[in-house]
Design an enzyme around this catalytic site. Sequence first.
Site, PDB file in Angstrom:
ATOM      1  N   ASP A 198      36.869 -40.216 -43.835  1.00 17.29           N
ATOM      2  CA  ASP A 198      35.904 -41.238 -43.648  1.00 17.29           C
ATOM      3  C   ASP A 198      34.887 -41.184 -44.856  1.00 17.29           C
ATOM      4  OD1 ASP A 198      34.398 -43.241 -42.323  1.00 17.29           O
ATOM      5  OD2 ASP A 198      33.160 -41.527 -41.459  1.00 17.29           O
ATOM      6  N   ASP A 200      31.463 -43.084 -44.599  1.00 15.98           N
ATOM      7  CA  ASP A 200      29.946 -43.064 -44.099  1.00 15.98           C
ATOM      8  C   ASP A 200      29.627 -41.702 -43.325  1.00 15.98           C
ATOM      9  OD1 ASP A 200      28.764 -46.487 -44.437  1.00 15.98           O
ATOM     10  OD2 ASP A 200      30.306 -45.309 -45.640  1.00 15.98           O
ATOM     11  N   ARG A 243      26.969 -56.825 -37.502  1.00 18.38           N
ATOM     12  CA  ARG A 243      26.075 -56.296 -38.207  1.00 18.38           C
ATOM     13  C   ARG A 243      26.285 -57.098 -39.720  1.00 18.38           C
ATOM     14  NH1 ARG A 243      28.429 -50.377 -37.784  1.00 18.38           N
ATOM     15  NH2 ARG A 243      30.194 -51.335 -37.407  1.00 18.38           N
ATOM     16  N   SER A 286      37.683 -46.252 -44.840  1.00 17.44           N
ATOM     17  CA  SER A 286      36.411 -46.308 -44.406  1.00 17.44           C
ATOM     18  C   SER A 286      36.188 -47.671 -43.612  1.00 17.44           C
ATOM     19  CB  SER A 286      35.238 -46.126 -45.632  1.00 17.44           C
ATOM     20  OG  SER A 286      34.043 -46.453 -44.985  1.00 17.44           O
ATOM     21  N   GLY A 287      35.427 -47.489 -42.640  1.00 14.00           N
ATOM     22  CA  GLY A 287      34.834 -48.756 -41.822  1.00 14.00           C
ATOM     23  C   GLY A 287      33.742 -49.442 -42.782  1.00 14.00           C
ATOM     24  N   LYS A 332      42.823 -47.487 -39.781  1.00 14.65           N
ATOM     25  CA  LYS A 332      42.930 -46.161 -40.562  1.00 14.65           C
ATOM     26  C   LYS A 332      44.244 -45.316 -40.388  1.00 14.65           C
ATOM     27  CE  LYS A 332      37.712 -45.587 -40.782  1.00 14.65           C
ATOM     28  NZ  LYS A 332      36.787 -44.513 -40.414  1.00 14.65           N
TER      29      LYS A 332
END
Length: 407
Positions: A198, A200, A243, A286-287, A332
């Site tokens: 991942d 962040d 977001r 990564s998200g 993922k």
Amino acid sequence: MPNKEEQILVRITGQDRPGLTASVMTILAKYDAKILDIGQADIHSTLTLGILIRIEEVHSGQVMKELLFKATELGVNIYFSPITDEEYEQWVGQQGKNRYILTIIGRSLSARQIEAASMVIASQGLNIDSILRLTGRPSLLHPERNVRACIEFSLRGTPVDRSALQAQLMHLGSEMEFDFSFQRDDMFRRMRRLICFDMDSTLIQTECIDELAMRAGVGDEVKAITESAMRGEIDFKESFSQRVALLKGLDVSVMQDIADHLPVTEGVDRLMTVLKRCGYKIAILSGGFTFFGEQLQRRYGIDYMYANELEVGEDGKLTGHYVGEIVDGHRKAELLKLIAQVEKVNLAQTIAVGDGANDLPMISQAGLGIAFHAKPRVVATAKQSINTIGLDGVLYFLGFKDSYIDS
């Protein structure tokens, strides 16, 4: 009629010195002794050497006499123990048992922490075959030079209740501030080839979407949604859309400024250097956003990078929308399997490292899943966790020693 043979366990302790083992073997070779087992450990220049030999009874007395003289000459202690055929066969019968590796890590490790781990091992009916220190010896004059401690237990047997063992270690690790990994000691553990991270709060010590939100003046709103998503309280895709929409109108130049000042997590430089040197394939799943993932990809020579693409309008500002498929937890896990197939890597040879609820699918799917400074739900689900040191702690779970890493 062949001469009768017997087993003798030879144990030598004392100050280590070059040539000691060679001197012993010279005597044993003279009488054509068979070596059934051998093991040696050296702690602070103090040697412990064990050799199980099989030798003709007519020579055993002379062998022990010569070994005793040699030990006196070298200034070491020597002991002899007869081992019956039945005792030896019983020992051989134990070799088919399952084997495991328990690795424990901390900023430092005390007798209290090692006692706690050892008690769990004993309660599960496992035998300790060996204990190996993976980290360098700490300096008393310069303690700041070694900020981590790691030891590895080689275990034999079958746990009474593996789930209970994991739970006990997880509780102790949290209570006593150490990290652990409990792995089956098989060929896959020794041949990991693909590692997926991942980004962040794992490779970098921030959530990029929160950084963007602060620049856009919607920091509190976005952060609340992020934290709820990481705790698994709301669907990641839904939270992501909410977001991103709040970032509408933010200038792309802000993204570049954030990318130029990404706070890289402790241990990442060391970890990436070793992984690349040893031929691992590395992926970011990564998200977060491709803009920042590409920055890390260039910096560390990362092989694969999948993240989310923010849509940019003709005016150079974010539109509040994204492009393509969202990289969520399910995606993922799919990507981990896809990359493994492309690289012709068995899934058991893969590693996944992450901190949030959306990392759980890939952590559960990988051969070695590691929760890194993770949210409580992730730590409770993952079988391995790192909470006390930097990301280079992953190397110890792979069996690397400092002497290998720093050479």
